[in-house]
Motif scaffolding. Structure first.
Motif, PDB file in Angstrom:
ATOM      1  N   ALA A  64      -5.808 -16.913  25.241  1.00 28.99           N
ATOM      2  CA  ALA A  64      -6.011 -16.422  23.868  1.00 28.99           C
ATOM      3  C   ALA A  64      -5.356 -17.399  22.894  1.00 28.99           C
ATOM      4  N   GLU A  85     -10.171 -18.000  24.693  1.00 33.71           N
ATOM      5  CA  GLU A  85     -10.670 -16.879  23.893  1.00 33.71           C
ATOM      6  C   GLU A  85     -10.346 -17.204  22.449  1.00 33.71           C
ATOM      7  N   SER A 197      -0.141  -5.827  23.550  1.00 36.69           N
ATOM      8  CA  SER A 197       0.567  -7.059  23.878  1.00 36.69           C
ATOM      9  C   SER A 197       1.992  -6.718  24.308  1.00 36.69           C
ATOM     10  N   PRO A 272      -4.888 -13.829  28.631  1.00 33.26           N
ATOM     11  CA  PRO A 272      -3.488 -13.767  28.224  1.00 33.26           C
ATOM     12  C   PRO A 272      -3.159 -14.829  27.175  1.00 33.26           C
ATOM     13  N   GLY A 275       1.551 -14.224  27.715  1.00 30.42           N
ATOM     14  CA  GLY A 275       1.935 -14.428  29.109  1.00 30.42           C
ATOM     15  C   GLY A 275       1.873 -15.891  29.538  1.00 30.42           C
ATOM     16  N   TYR A 367       3.055 -16.414  19.280  1.00 26.08           N
ATOM     17  CA  TYR A 367       3.037 -15.667  18.016  1.00 26.08           C
ATOM     18  C   TYR A 367       4.233 -16.015  17.107  1.00 26.08           C
TER      19      TYR A 367
END
Ligand code: PLP
Length: 386
Positions: A64, A85, A197, A272, A275, A367
């Motif tokens: 992701a 993704e 998440s 993920p 992760g 993030y």
């Protein structure tokens, strides 16, 4: 009496020492980079990807991109064969510019801007998540004959970053959307879910997989033979609290798949973000001020919730460490901006740092840089890859 402050500090110190020992190249640079900086370990990211593949046998990994979109990070993942993704034109461009085939890209955001669908389709990306009739209409109009997978709602309890209220539908609606997408000329290929998440609750996967199997059978009875089960993200990493281990999550999920999907889907996917990159990066900041306010000791650093540490507002607690010795004190860590919301953490235990000292936020690979703005004119952390 148990000294909780000392315990917390000892834990952060141990995590820091383990991290720097396991990531020697990172250790070399964190003591000299200009702050604020997010230092990422590319070899560590590749190792982590391979570890996930190992513990999720037969499952295709689509990283992701939203978790950390640094080009070098994406390049490292592409080099070990990861899929991706994406949600936006910019994310997709970054991935395609690396020479990644459009067949290795999916888009699982259930509500997408029209321009994105148009661009993705023009680049050969044609696998999209949906969770509304409106989205099906949009995709059928802009990217006819695309493959779609429906997002079902699943419990997000015990996930530090819950997502399920925003997206996902119940099974009756999901079945209706699958049928509707077929009527509209799309190819309904599968089911997706997201357990939230930083998911530390295996039960969320249990319910999600059971619900997916149920929908899978119901779709079959309606003449729709699904092929893809996309299990979203959710793999947790270690922050100050203990987290589920990847091997345990993988083992548990493969058990569930054997039980509820005796007929193995043509493709099983996970996407993920956290992760893969979460524990492969460390954010280095510097102390810019200190103050005593009432009963509280405040420490101010040159980053903040608007410059990368936004997830602290939602409850993520990074292990925080500084290389001072001495009596442990309790601190509130304030961010660099003038905004009163810009408080990074409370109840942090550290020996007293001096202005100019480096402060380390561990497990900051996901993030952080992607969330950062330059609010109040303060810089985003520079991303340094080693
Ligand atoms: C659709 C989708 N897939 C994957 C992810 C990645 O999740 P995580 O970072 O928990 O692995 C997210 C995160 O928000 C998401 O929205």
């Amino acid at each position: 009496m148990i000294d909780h402050g000392r315990l917390q500090y000892n834990l952060s110190k141990r995590l820091f020492e383990e991290f720097t020992k396991d990531h020697p190249k990172v250790a070399e640079v964190i003591c000299k980079v200009n702050t604020p900086a997010l230092v990422m370990d590319l070899e560590g990211i590749k190792r982590r990807y391979l570890q996930i593949r190992y513990h999720f046998p037969g499952v295709n990994v689509y990283y992701a991109v939203k978790a950390n979109d640094d080009v070098e990070v994406l390049k490292a993942l592409a080099s070990v064969g990861s899929g991706f993704e994406v949600a936006s034109i910019e994310e997709l461009r970054k991935v395609l510019d690396l020479g990644v085939s459009s067949e290795k890209v999916i888009s699982s955001n259930p509500v997408k801007p029209e321009e994105f669908i148009d661009f993705a389709s023009s680049q050969g990306v044609n696998r999209f998540a949906v969770d509304s009739h409106t989205e099906v209409d949009k995709i059928a109009r802009i990217a006819p004959r695309s493959r779609v997978y429906v997002r079902i709602s699943v419990p997000n309890e015990g996930s530090d970053w819950p997502l399920s209220r925003k997206f996902g539908v119940d099974l009756d609606t999901a079945l209706d959307i699958l049928e509707y997408s077929k009527e509209k000329g799309l190819v309904p290929v599968g089911i997706t879910f997201h357990v939230g998440s930083q998911c530390n609750n295996l039960r969320n996967w249990f319910i999600a997989i059971k619900r997916s199997a149920d929908l899978w059978e119901r779709a079959k009875k309606k003449g729709i033979r699904l092929q893809v089960l996309n299990m979203g993200g959710g793999i947790p990493v270690r922050y100050i609290q203990e987290a589920l281990r990847i091997e345990d999550v993988g083992y548990y999920i493969s058990g569930l798949m054997k039980k509820y999907f005796p007929e193995v889907p043509y493709e099983i996917q996970i996407e993920p973000g956290r992760g893969v990159v979460g524990d492969q990066g460390i954010l280095v900041a510097r102390v810019i001020g200190k103050a005593r306010r009432g009963e509280e000791n405040w420490l101010y650093v040159d980053t903040g919730v608007f410059n990368g540490l936004a997830e602290t507002l939602g409850g993520i607690r990074y292990p925080v460490y500084c290389e001072r010795e001495g009596k442990i004190k309790e601190w509130v860590i304030g961010g660099v901006s003038c905004d009163s919301m810009d408080v990074i953490a409370r109840n942090v235990y550290l020996p007293e740092p001096q202005v100019g000292d480096r402060i380390y936020f561990l497990s900051a690979g996901a993030y952080t840089s992607v969330y950062a703005s330059n609010f109040n004119g303060f810089p985003r952390p520079q991303v340094i890859v080693v």
